[in-house]
Design a protein around this motif. Structure first.
Motif, PDB file in Angstrom:
ATOM      1  N   ILE A  47       0.842  -1.208   0.000  1.00 45.42           N
ATOM      2  CA  ILE A  47       0.000   0.000   0.000  1.00 45.42           C
ATOM      3  C   ILE A  47       0.872   1.252   0.000  1.00 45.42           C
ATOM      4  O   ILE A  47       0.558   2.247  -0.670  1.00 45.42           O
ATOM      5  CB  ILE A  47      -0.942  -0.002   1.226  1.00 45.42           C
ATOM      6  CG1 ILE A  47      -1.951  -1.142   1.129  1.00 45.42           C
ATOM      7  CG2 ILE A  47      -1.648   1.346   1.365  1.00 45.42           C
ATOM      8  CD1 ILE A  47      -2.989  -0.957   0.067  1.00 45.42           C
ATOM      9  N   LEU A 101       2.106   1.837  -3.446  1.00 38.21           N
ATOM     10  CA  LEU A 101       0.957   2.222  -4.273  1.00 38.21           C
ATOM     11  C   LEU A 101       0.631   3.698  -4.076  1.00 38.21           C
ATOM     12  O   LEU A 101       0.442   4.452  -5.052  1.00 38.21           O
ATOM     13  CB  LEU A 101      -0.254   1.357  -3.894  1.00 38.21           C
ATOM     14  CG  LEU A 101      -1.599   1.750  -4.484  1.00 38.21           C
ATOM     15  CD1 LEU A 101      -1.594   1.641  -5.999  1.00 38.21           C
ATOM     16  CD2 LEU A 101      -2.714   0.887  -3.903  1.00 38.21           C
ATOM     17  N   THR A 103      -1.013   0.612 -11.519  1.00 40.27           N
ATOM     18  CA  THR A 103      -1.836  -0.597 -11.490  1.00 40.27           C
ATOM     19  C   THR A 103      -1.963  -1.085 -10.042  1.00 40.27           C
ATOM     20  O   THR A 103      -1.364  -0.530  -9.141  1.00 40.27           O
ATOM     21  CB  THR A 103      -1.192  -1.743 -12.292  1.00 40.27           C
ATOM     22  OG1 THR A 103      -0.013  -2.186 -11.593  1.00 40.27           O
ATOM     23  CG2 THR A 103      -0.799  -1.294 -13.691  1.00 40.27           C
ATOM     24  N   ASN A 104      -2.721  -2.133  -9.865  1.00 39.95           N
ATOM     25  CA  ASN A 104      -2.836  -2.769  -8.551  1.00 39.95           C
ATOM     26  C   ASN A 104      -1.461  -3.300  -8.117  1.00 39.95           C
ATOM     27  O   ASN A 104      -0.561  -3.503  -8.933  1.00 39.95           O
ATOM     28  CB  ASN A 104      -3.832  -3.933  -8.631  1.00 39.95           C
ATOM     29  CG  ASN A 104      -4.230  -4.465  -7.254  1.00 39.95           C
ATOM     30  OD1 ASN A 104      -3.784  -3.963  -6.214  1.00 39.95           O
ATOM     31  ND2 ASN A 104      -5.060  -5.490  -7.249  1.00 39.95           N
ATOM     32  N   ILE A 105      -1.310  -3.545  -6.841  1.00 39.94           N
ATOM     33  CA  ILE A 105      -0.085  -4.097  -6.265  1.00 39.94           C
ATOM     34  C   ILE A 105       0.230  -5.448  -6.907  1.00 39.94           C
ATOM     35  O   ILE A 105      -0.655  -6.306  -7.008  1.00 39.94           O
ATOM     36  CB  ILE A 105      -0.260  -4.249  -4.740  1.00 39.94           C
ATOM     37  CG1 ILE A 105      -0.505  -2.882  -4.101  1.00 39.94           C
ATOM     38  CG2 ILE A 105       0.928  -4.944  -4.110  1.00 39.94           C
ATOM     39  CD1 ILE A 105      -1.111  -2.966  -2.710  1.00 39.94           C
ATOM     40  N   ASP A 106       1.468  -5.639  -7.328  1.00 40.41           N
ATOM     41  CA  ASP A 106       1.945  -6.902  -7.914  1.00 40.41           C
ATOM     42  C   ASP A 106       1.270  -7.245  -9.235  1.00 40.41           C
ATOM     43  O   ASP A 106       1.387  -8.382  -9.708  1.00 40.41           O
ATOM     44  CB  ASP A 106       1.720  -8.073  -6.933  1.00 40.41           C
ATOM     45  CG  ASP A 106       2.624  -8.001  -5.710  1.00 40.41           C
ATOM     46  OD1 ASP A 106       3.684  -7.377  -5.800  1.00 40.41           O
ATOM     47  OD2 ASP A 106       2.269  -8.584  -4.677  1.00 40.41           O
ATOM     48  N   ASN A 107       0.570  -6.287  -9.843  1.00 38.50           N
ATOM     49  CA  ASN A 107      -0.173  -6.596 -11.065  1.00 38.50           C
ATOM     50  C   ASN A 107       0.680  -6.394 -12.312  1.00 38.50           C
ATOM     51  O   ASN A 107       0.414  -5.530 -13.157  1.00 38.50           O
ATOM     52  CB  ASN A 107      -1.452  -5.753 -11.125  1.00 38.50           C
ATOM     53  CG  ASN A 107      -2.369  -6.210 -12.249  1.00 38.50           C
ATOM     54  OD1 ASN A 107      -2.089  -7.209 -12.911  1.00 38.50           O
ATOM     55  ND2 ASN A 107      -3.447  -5.495 -12.462  1.00 38.50           N
ATOM     56  N   PHE A 160       0.802  -8.360 -14.747  1.00 36.14           N
ATOM     57  CA  PHE A 160      -0.022  -8.732 -15.888  1.00 36.14           C
ATOM     58  C   PHE A 160      -0.742  -7.513 -16.475  1.00 36.14           C
ATOM     59  O   PHE A 160      -0.667  -7.239 -17.676  1.00 36.14           O
ATOM     60  CB  PHE A 160      -1.035  -9.799 -15.476  1.00 36.14           C
ATOM     61  CG  PHE A 160      -2.160  -9.945 -16.438  1.00 36.14           C
ATOM     62  CD1 PHE A 160      -1.947 -10.467 -17.704  1.00 36.14           C
ATOM     63  CD2 PHE A 160      -3.439  -9.518 -16.106  1.00 36.14           C
ATOM     64  CE1 PHE A 160      -2.989 -10.583 -18.620  1.00 36.14           C
ATOM     65  CE2 PHE A 160      -4.481  -9.630 -17.010  1.00 36.14           C
ATOM     66  CZ  PHE A 160      -4.258 -10.162 -18.266  1.00 36.14           C
ATOM     67  N   GLY A 161      -1.452  -6.798 -15.634  1.00 33.63           N
ATOM     68  CA  GLY A 161      -2.201  -5.641 -16.117  1.00 33.63           C
ATOM     69  C   GLY A 161      -1.308  -4.610 -16.762  1.00 33.63           C
ATOM     70  O   GLY A 161      -1.649  -4.015 -17.798  1.00 33.63           O
ATOM     71  N   TYR A 203      -6.392  -9.557  -4.818  1.00 35.61           N
ATOM     72  CA  TYR A 203      -5.073  -9.469  -4.189  1.00 35.61           C
ATOM     73  C   TYR A 203      -4.706  -7.993  -4.103  1.00 35.61           C
ATOM     74  O   TYR A 203      -5.379  -7.140  -4.674  1.00 35.61           O
ATOM     75  CB  TYR A 203      -4.028 -10.248  -4.982  1.00 35.61           C
ATOM     76  CG  TYR A 203      -3.862  -9.763  -6.394  1.00 35.61           C
ATOM     77  CD1 TYR A 203      -4.686 -10.243  -7.403  1.00 35.61           C
ATOM     78  CD2 TYR A 203      -2.931  -8.788  -6.717  1.00 35.61           C
ATOM     79  CE1 TYR A 203      -4.566  -9.768  -8.692  1.00 35.61           C
ATOM     80  CE2 TYR A 203      -2.805  -8.309  -8.014  1.00 35.61           C
ATOM     81  CZ  TYR A 203      -3.632  -8.809  -8.989  1.00 35.61           C
ATOM     82  OH  TYR A 203      -3.530  -8.329 -10.270  1.00 35.61           O
ATOM     83  N   GLY A 204      -3.658  -7.706  -3.373  1.00 31.05           N
ATOM     84  CA  GLY A 204      -3.157  -6.336  -3.278  1.00 31.05           C
ATOM     85  C   GLY A 204      -4.207  -5.382  -2.766  1.00 31.05           C
ATOM     86  O   GLY A 204      -4.739  -5.558  -1.674  1.00 31.05           O
ATOM     87  N   ALA A 205      -4.547  -4.395  -3.561  1.00 33.01           N
ATOM     88  CA  ALA A 205      -5.476  -3.366  -3.140  1.00 33.01           C
ATOM     89  C   ALA A 205      -6.915  -3.857  -3.027  1.00 33.01           C
ATOM     90  O   ALA A 205      -7.811  -3.055  -2.767  1.00 33.01           O
ATOM     91  CB  ALA A 205      -5.397  -2.172  -4.090  1.00 33.01           C
ATOM     92  N   LEU A 265      -8.459   0.036  -9.283  1.00 32.32           N
ATOM     93  CA  LEU A 265      -7.221  -0.727  -9.154  1.00 32.32           C
ATOM     94  C   LEU A 265      -7.488  -2.227  -9.244  1.00 32.32           C
ATOM     95  O   LEU A 265      -6.615  -3.006  -9.626  1.00 32.32           O
ATOM     96  CB  LEU A 265      -6.543  -0.407  -7.814  1.00 32.32           C
ATOM     97  CG  LEU A 265      -5.869   0.961  -7.727  1.00 32.32           C
ATOM     98  CD1 LEU A 265      -5.499   1.283  -6.283  1.00 32.32           C
ATOM     99  CD2 LEU A 265      -4.614   1.015  -8.604  1.00 32.32           C
ATOM    100  N   GLY A 318      -5.827  -4.493 -18.168  1.00 32.79           N
ATOM    101  CA  GLY A 318      -5.175  -3.354 -18.783  1.00 32.79           C
ATOM    102  C   GLY A 318      -5.746  -2.006 -18.420  1.00 32.79           C
ATOM    103  O   GLY A 318      -5.566  -1.043 -19.153  1.00 32.79           O
ATOM    104  N   VAL A 319      -6.439  -1.921 -17.289  1.00 32.78           N
ATOM    105  CA  VAL A 319      -6.894  -0.621 -16.810  1.00 32.78           C
ATOM    106  C   VAL A 319      -5.812  -0.049 -15.894  1.00 32.78           C
ATOM    107  O   VAL A 319      -5.353  -0.724 -14.980  1.00 32.78           O
ATOM    108  CB  VAL A 319      -8.224  -0.766 -16.034  1.00 32.78           C
ATOM    109  CG1 VAL A 319      -8.565   0.509 -15.286  1.00 32.78           C
ATOM    110  CG2 VAL A 319      -9.343  -1.145 -16.987  1.00 32.78           C
ATOM    111  N   VAL A 320      -5.383   1.181 -16.153  1.00 33.36           N
ATOM    112  CA  VAL A 320      -4.433   1.843 -15.261  1.00 33.36           C
ATOM    113  C   VAL A 320      -5.108   3.047 -14.633  1.00 33.36           C
ATOM    114  O   VAL A 320      -6.115   3.540 -15.142  1.00 33.36           O
ATOM    115  CB  VAL A 320      -3.152   2.271 -16.005  1.00 33.36           C
ATOM    116  CG1 VAL A 320      -2.392   1.048 -16.502  1.00 33.36           C
ATOM    117  CG2 VAL A 320      -3.493   3.220 -17.132  1.00 33.36           C
TER     118      VAL A 320
END
Lengths: 229, 229, 229, 229, 229, 229, 229, 229
Positions: free
Chosen positions: A188, A191, A205-209, A211-212, F181-183, H195, H201-203
């Motif tokens: 967090i 982030l 992006t989300n934490i550890d994401n 992929f995204g 996960y994460g957020a 998030l 692929g959303v940022v």
């Protein structure tokens, strides 16, 4: 059965037309799925779209092994990224450069890089250039400037994207990782740092994401190159 | 009445012996105090220790004006820092360098600098050297290296202390500010960034606590110089 | 390969010039690293700077054993602190006093003390002097006053630094620990207490960050003694 | 209409039998109530229980004035505590000692003291004895030991109850206040400190809830004295 | 060695005079301590105060067994409460009534009850009277009214203390438990409920802190009875 | 023994009259209960109300097996939902439609569906219709419109209830899951999304609380059908 | 222009077909809208659906006055609820009973009641029956049991829905309010309490969201009565 | 003075070479700056780069007026976006499409659109297409697909980006707004939703950070078009 745009497996309604809508491969989020579910989902996707890869992320070692066993050379496995791609990869267009701060951030950076390649971009990696040693970052500045999209991965203080974003105007996607302890709050802290970056135009992006970030960056990189002969 | 080490004003039990215990001036935290309370507290401190300054922080404009009116040249007022010192300042020993990221961080940096001087250190300021423009930071590197203690003030992403901490081994106190919006959470984001700094040996104060950083840094700077002729 | 200031191992870009920049030994953060990675990183650092120690923190028992096996007497292992130093320690200059509240805070206090010694300060420890038994604290007041920098370690309510900070003017670094349960929130409660200390000039590190406190305190202590004959 | 144990005013169903159930006066929480509602609620309570006081807390200045105008000497107003009692106070039994850390904590301490008196206890106050000046606390140790219940009020680091709780075995109610800034989080930091107190047997109220602490402490003090001749 | 009020074991500075200061037995917080440390701490306390019990809380099964083996009948073990008392219990004065909401709250309630008895109060328990079945609560109202202090233990919504507090004026200590899932946030939800109780005079302990509630309640109960013949 | 409305088992006070008060079966929350406690609680409930089922949720595999062994065909076990019903199910009145977003949300959806059936409603399920593939959702619109109450289960972004709520006016209960996960913060993100739904009339349960949603939805569905011949 | 199901005003795309999809009136969320925007939006809705009311919530006093001036008797204004309905109300079917804990919760309860009536249900209100006075609640039990849906509104500890939910099996929607201070966290405490209710089948809305509760409850109540002659 | 790459104004060190490094105009963050500071900063930037615009965001009305007065037609003011651009705009390359959910999200969407244009992209806006009325979204699908980058702005549940991201593969930047109340937590709820988006692929940007989204999206759009004749 595929005429309605999805295939009903009982436990899952696979969206086989997403590729047409988005231009991307189909993706199976492996976490929390059994090996059987994972293999079955890939089979449906392979049948529906033999010309596109299926990407499995957060795949447990057993699932990765099962897919390798089932598909052989057609399956590309990245153990560091915990990710598998089954089927032919698209031509690489444009370049995504994945920059990471510390060795512990490696798996997330690997997921971003592998994903970006599967989604259709060329990929470069620059590792271990944390903000506490700025001269390492300055030494790779050319690699940053010549990319079409940057993915910057960092845990702990999450300060790296701000430093990179001050050096270049290339579109920059920041990925916080859960590396750290105590007040890092499972990522967090990183982030929040990235969301408040004083460098303009940093998106997160989300934490550890990884992929995204890889999907997004590849879409930008492909697009940057689409009009070129 | 002062024999017990404090003076009982009814609404406050002033600790007149703190200076003896810590070597610092007495301090009045001005927030939430009336002008009358502020003036009365300073009067007690001046009487108990005519040879040391009394420092009033977070002083409202009215309190600053009242102290100026009461003490004239004996009162030094820093409106940017919202701070007043009444009485003779100690000789400056050692150097504290206060570094700040953006113009909005100015008042907190000013509070740190003013406090450090009143507590007994010499002070230098370097302003507007945010991490998104690293070349500005590199240009002042000598000013960082020759200080005895650094105070680094930043809001938003709070990334500046990590960058500074990677450039130098001078003791570094990081001060998060409440500058920012949204996910800055009133300074919590910058606070977390600094607590998780990947540069070793960064220590942190409360949000906007320029005063605390100034006290600490001056103690370190004085000490660094105490054995010099 | 080291001419650029770092050495590229593939999985890590080791910053071999940090010592020159900061005067400190190189540090390997052991958490999340394999034994092989840990050993390889130490080897690079030993080769680059044979005259300075390499410090490995948060080292798993296996890594500690591997380093002991590889370096023998050259490796100093502190199992309580989960820390290893390989190579000759610098001369001790100045004194860091590490004060801790309860026996459960011991490992973090040990990490701070071991680190401070490796970074170049002399070290004293005072244990088990929690704020709920203030007479124990008063009994060691002389030990506090004669140090060059204090590190005060506490979990649960995190109140000890406020009490110590009221007794002495020595620079004080507070380290919250994750000792506690329920509303201690993994050390967040103690962290917040310390950030809000009513004693002026208390600075704070991340939760359980004995390493960071040790680095900072040793820098202050070394500096306090640098001008002495 | 009162036979059912409550009186229906349309906008409020006044619980006129609470006193019988709990032995306490009826209380009107003034925040968010109009002057008219406040006055009407007191009138119902006075009519139902002419022999017991009605207590109005968090009363706006206008409500305090209206009650003073309506009831004259029968109304006791404490402006510092923002509280009004209307009707005869009960005999004081036992002693509650209200201890507070800083002058800014005064209003909450005043609310606790006033409430404890109205609920039926004798009250003593000790002010401005923060943990950063422990000798002030030690000087009043006898006043602590001879009370039947302590109420300890502190903001910022909230460390005072831990120090007091280590000095005495008298039942101790800790009241965090919203005094502070930044990471004090409106009193949450002090609340968490107190909940994690390393002194055994510390209990806690909501932030700024001097009223609740006063009710509780008076119940304990009355009870401690109930069997005495 | 005990003349200074504590005994230095190397790993712990045992506060052997606390009993004199507070009237309570000495307590060892067992969590995070080895069996050896636990046994050694009890031995010191038994030697220093042969006429008072030593209380060990959060004791692991191994520590409980070791103490039982070492002290035989002198050791009283409550496995549900994970607690051991070694030495003669004091005479029971006054009555603490421990009320709990669900069967899952049992261990915390047991810890409170066991502790209160060791600290010197008589104890009664009322179990499984959650607020969702109010008639069960009304059926035990007499047991509530005749106690000297109540301890009310609840997880999930934490609503029970508000309901009990509306029925009686006996001093009430609320103990939130970590029973629940999701938005119970490990007991934070119940903690917040209790801190905001609409019943006046409810005070609160840390999550799962049956020990602290037992100490506090026993102090109140003993005091309520101290003047009786 | 049942005359007072509850049965005292020593470790639990079973509320055997709840059914009369609410019209629902009795429920045993299996988490944190031993197999013995679970079996004993069901036995009491079966004896008290032979004509109504007892429902055990969050039952560990061992408890599910023990109940199956003890009751045979009278026990219905849903392993996916971790739930057991013992005794005759009520006639199904009305229809609850349980909609879920991803395969990982399956267990929570199963718990909701199983519970709704046991509480007395007919049940339909629609799976794997996440908001990122809206055409899948539009394809099942008729199934949504003809239900008496909807239960919509989703993790990660929790966006599905907003989309469903914009398509239909059927009462809609949203259930956030801890999938993510994460957020996602263990489901807090999805919970907040649903609480802030821009579709009017969305109500929400605790994270992963399929049971609560099933109870509520069945009550609505039964009621919708109660006047029909 | 309405053929596409919405009307484009430039600053807003009014969804004029929602009523057909959901059976509800169109709603304008008044907060943050100018008087001009509010009046224009209502005009579009009135024109599109002359037979259905338009509901404006969170309307500032100026907007309420403007709508009253524009529509006269056709506009029904509830100042307590800050809500306006313009146009003919539907026939009332079924009964919603709105229960509230304290007088400060009145505005939110009023919003729920007004909304439920506009959406098509009959409405009853029961006020000021907080859980700290359980006998008041028991006295209105019949009013609870005969409703088709309950809306239970409470701030501070938010315990009322658990108590009501234990008394009756009527579908219950809990609405937390922002009434409280300190650790009530603007209503988060009450929200968490309700999400963790130990009474089965309690569902929850956003803080202060009387509107959402009213919509939901009316849908349930209308449905309960839809098959009756 | 500009040779070092910045200009020192005393209160600010203006980074006049950023444009060269990033290709973007220089930006002044107007919040917390006086009118004098704002005007002076713009003057420096205009002088250093007469061929590029200076962009002032979060400009108070007074600052907007002062800049309009000083620069006349050269200054473009967007009051909805609280933004001013001074100087010639660059040629528009590529297309950014800014999509927003509700009318209250308008100012943030306006800031994103205005910024994107100043940074060098063409801009389209689609307003008021919230996820609760999906047919409105489907009606504009072509406008989404033909953009080079999407900016999707939403408050409350923040669900819109997930729905849009499921419809198209165009790079999508999500911007949470602080629109909402209660559990929206000032935009944190929408931020978390985005998030955790289940659309790949959303940022995401900081809450209300239309500026950052505009910079990023324009960089992507310019790049997408850079190779076209």
């Amino acid at each position: 059965m595929h005429g309605d745009g999805y295939s009903d497996l009982g436990f899952a309604r696979v969206d086989v037309d997403r590729a047409e809508r988005t231009g991307d491969p189909e993706v199976v989020y492996g976490a929390g799925k059994t090996v059987e579910q994972g293999v079955a989902l890939v089979a449906v996707l392979r049948e529906a779209h033999p010309d596109r890869p299926a990407l499995v992320t957060r795949a447990a070692p057993e699932l990765r092994a099962a897919l390798k066993a089932a598909y052989g050379d057609e399956a590309q496995v990245d153990d560091d990224a915990r990710t598998v791609a089954v089927g032919p990869l698209p031509t690489a267009r444009g370049t995504v450069c994945v920059v990471s701060a510390g060795t512990s951030d490696g798996p997330v950076a690997a997921e971003a890089a592998f994903t970006a390649r599967v989604v259709g971009a060329g990929v470069r990696r620059v590792s271990d250039v944390g903000v506490a040693g700025i001269h390492r970052l300055l030494a790779v500045r050319d690699e940053l400037d010549t990319a079409d999209c940057l993915v910057v991965v960092a845990g702990m203080d999450g300060a790296l994207p701000s430093a990179v974003g001050g050096l270049t105007g290339v579109p920059l996607v920041a990925v916080p990782t859960s590396v750290g302890y105590g007040a890092s709050l499972g990522g967090i802290a990183a982030l929040l740092t990235m969301l408040n970056s004083c460098a303009p135009g940093v998106v997160v992006t989300n934490i550890d994401n990884g992929f995204g970030a890889g999907v997004f960056a590849a879409r930008v990189a492909r697009r940057a190159q689409r009009a070129q002969p």
